[in-house]
Design an enzyme around this catalytic site. Sequence first.
Site, PDB file in Angstrom:
ATOM      1  N   LYS A 115       0.841  -1.200   0.000  1.00 21.07           N
ATOM      2  CA  LYS A 115       0.000   0.000   0.000  1.00 21.07           C
ATOM      3  C   LYS A 115       0.880   1.256   0.000  1.00 21.07           C
ATOM      4  O   LYS A 115       0.598   2.210  -0.727  1.00 21.07           O
ATOM      5  CB  LYS A 115      -0.928  -0.023   1.219  1.00 21.07           C
ATOM      6  CG  LYS A 115      -1.960   1.084   1.204  1.00 21.07           C
ATOM      7  CD  LYS A 115      -2.917   0.980   2.372  1.00 21.07           C
ATOM      8  CE  LYS A 115      -3.892   2.144   2.357  1.00 21.07           C
ATOM      9  NZ  LYS A 115      -4.670   2.216   3.597  1.00 21.07           N
TER      10      LYS A 115
ATOM     11  N   HIS B 286       2.532   6.094  -2.352  1.00 19.51           N
ATOM     12  CA  HIS B 286       3.544   7.136  -2.128  1.00 19.51           C
ATOM     13  C   HIS B 286       4.801   7.064  -2.990  1.00 19.51           C
ATOM     14  O   HIS B 286       5.553   8.029  -3.010  1.00 19.51           O
ATOM     15  CB  HIS B 286       3.933   7.150  -0.645  1.00 19.51           C
ATOM     16  CG  HIS B 286       2.771   7.384   0.258  1.00 19.51           C
ATOM     17  ND1 HIS B 286       2.084   8.587   0.280  1.00 19.51           N
ATOM     18  CD2 HIS B 286       2.145   6.572   1.142  1.00 19.51           C
ATOM     19  CE1 HIS B 286       1.091   8.487   1.152  1.00 19.51           C
ATOM     20  NE2 HIS B 286       1.101   7.280   1.685  1.00 19.51           N
TER      21      HIS B 286
ATOM     22  N   LYS C 242      -9.360  10.607  -1.922  1.00 23.70           N
ATOM     23  CA  LYS C 242      -8.432  10.784  -0.792  1.00 23.70           C
ATOM     24  C   LYS C 242      -8.023  12.259  -0.751  1.00 23.70           C
ATOM     25  O   LYS C 242      -7.553  12.800  -1.748  1.00 23.70           O
ATOM     26  CB  LYS C 242      -7.206   9.872  -0.965  1.00 23.70           C
ATOM     27  CG  LYS C 242      -6.294   9.902   0.258  1.00 23.70           C
ATOM     28  CD  LYS C 242      -5.104   8.962   0.145  1.00 23.70           C
ATOM     29  CE  LYS C 242      -4.239   9.093   1.397  1.00 23.70           C
ATOM     30  NZ  LYS C 242      -3.037   8.228   1.358  1.00 23.70           N
TER      31      LYS C 242
ATOM     32  N   HIS D 193       3.866   3.655   6.176  1.00 19.97           N
ATOM     33  CA  HIS D 193       2.925   4.781   6.355  1.00 19.97           C
ATOM     34  C   HIS D 193       3.691   6.090   6.135  1.00 19.97           C
ATOM     35  O   HIS D 193       4.825   6.230   6.598  1.00 19.97           O
ATOM     36  CB  HIS D 193       2.332   4.704   7.769  1.00 19.97           C
ATOM     37  CG  HIS D 193       1.729   5.968   8.273  1.00 19.97           C
ATOM     38  ND1 HIS D 193       0.510   6.418   7.845  1.00 19.97           N
ATOM     39  CD2 HIS D 193       2.187   6.884   9.165  1.00 19.97           C
ATOM     40  CE1 HIS D 193       0.241   7.571   8.466  1.00 19.97           C
ATOM     41  NE2 HIS D 193       1.243   7.871   9.263  1.00 19.97           N
ATOM     42  N   PHE D 194       3.071   7.029   5.403  1.00 19.41           N
ATOM     43  CA  PHE D 194       3.655   8.362   5.225  1.00 19.41           C
ATOM     44  C   PHE D 194       3.051   9.270   6.279  1.00 19.41           C
ATOM     45  O   PHE D 194       1.842   9.505   6.292  1.00 19.41           O
ATOM     46  CB  PHE D 194       3.344   8.890   3.821  1.00 19.41           C
ATOM     47  CG  PHE D 194       4.118  10.134   3.472  1.00 19.41           C
ATOM     48  CD1 PHE D 194       5.286  10.056   2.729  1.00 19.41           C
ATOM     49  CD2 PHE D 194       3.681  11.388   3.896  1.00 19.41           C
ATOM     50  CE1 PHE D 194       6.013  11.201   2.414  1.00 19.41           C
ATOM     51  CE2 PHE D 194       4.403  12.534   3.594  1.00 19.41           C
ATOM     52  CZ  PHE D 194       5.571  12.441   2.847  1.00 19.41           C
ATOM     53  N   ASP D 195       3.867   9.760   7.203  1.00 14.83           N
ATOM     54  CA  ASP D 195       3.329  10.557   8.314  1.00 14.83           C
ATOM     55  C   ASP D 195       3.279  12.042   7.974  1.00 14.83           C
ATOM     56  O   ASP D 195       2.273  12.694   8.240  1.00 14.83           O
ATOM     57  CB  ASP D 195       4.156  10.323   9.583  1.00 14.83           C
ATOM     58  CG  ASP D 195       3.317  10.408  10.846  1.00 14.83           C
ATOM     59  OD1 ASP D 195       2.184   9.871  10.845  1.00 14.83           O
ATOM     60  OD2 ASP D 195       3.769  11.019  11.837  1.00 14.83           O
TER      61      ASP D 195
HETATM   62  O1  C5P Z   1      -2.209  13.506   8.623  1.00 19.28           O
HETATM   63  P1  C5P Z   1      -3.391  12.627   8.363  1.00 19.28           P
HETATM   64  O2  C5P Z   1      -3.556  11.544   9.391  1.00 19.28           O
HETATM   65  O3  C5P Z   1      -4.638  13.352   8.030  1.00 19.28           O
HETATM   66  O4  C5P Z   1      -2.997  11.853   7.007  1.00 19.28           O
HETATM   67  C1  C5P Z   1      -3.793  10.859   6.469  1.00 19.28           C
HETATM   68  C2  C5P Z   1      -3.047  10.221   5.300  1.00 19.28           C
HETATM   69  O5  C5P Z   1      -2.781  11.209   4.313  1.00 19.28           O
HETATM   70  C3  C5P Z   1      -1.686   9.665   5.639  1.00 19.28           C
HETATM   71  O6  C5P Z   1      -1.778   8.350   6.114  1.00 19.28           O
HETATM   72  C4  C5P Z   1      -0.963   9.740   4.321  1.00 19.28           C
HETATM   73  O7  C5P Z   1      -1.267   8.631   3.488  1.00 19.28           O
HETATM   74  C5  C5P Z   1      -1.544  10.983   3.696  1.00 19.28           C
HETATM   75  N1  C5P Z   1      -0.669  12.154   3.868  1.00 19.28           N
HETATM   76  C6  C5P Z   1       0.325  12.367   2.931  1.00 19.28           C
HETATM   77  N2  C5P Z   1       1.135  13.465   3.037  1.00 19.28           N
HETATM   78  C7  C5P Z   1       0.983  14.326   4.059  1.00 19.28           C
HETATM   79  C8  C5P Z   1      -0.006  14.122   5.030  1.00 19.28           C
HETATM   80  C9  C5P Z   1      -0.833  13.020   4.898  1.00 19.28           C
HETATM   81  O8  C5P Z   1       0.482  11.568   2.022  1.00 19.28           O
HETATM   82  N3  C5P Z   1       1.797  15.395   4.134  1.00 19.28           N
END
Ligand code: C5P
Length: 124
Positions: free
Chosen positions: A7, A12, A41, A119-121
């Site tokens: 995923k 990402h 999304k 996971h992208f934080d």
């Molecule tokens: O920060 P939040 O929990 O709202 O983010 C939800 C999802 O959005 C993350 O799991 C990630 O896949 C995506 N995200 C991202 N880039 C960011 C913030 C969030 O891809 N800067």
Amino acid sequence: RFWRLHKFQRQHMDPEHLTTNNTQYCNLMMKARNMTKGICKPVNTFIHEPKEIVDAVCQEANITCKNGQPNCHQSSLPLNLTHCRQTGASKYPNCQYRASYLTKQIIVACEGKVYVPVHFDAYV
Ligand code: C5P
């Protein structure tokens, strides 16, 4: 656990594309990577770096993730990114995005025996 790393790759990773000033990038990629099914999304970041560079971020020191878990890691170097954000006019199923091209340090959560991003934080 296997599906989580797939995923992450799907949502990402985009090492093939160079960061360009392409306004359609997010509209095309959010759809191509199945992030416009069921809902649009709202935000998503693509990373334009080789897999080895992104996997190596998991070897940086542990930091706390947004959700309080301790398994996040921040890249020591800025990486080439495209941040996609849904526009105000976007209406499912016609998901519309604005693209921002950035060079920022990333924070990812890592898991597994082969310890890789799942996971992208955030970017900072
Ligand atoms: O920060 P939040 O929990 O709202 O983010 C939800 C999802 O959005 C993350 O799991 C990630 O896949 C995506 N995200 C991202 N880039 C960011 C913030 C969030 O891809 N800067």
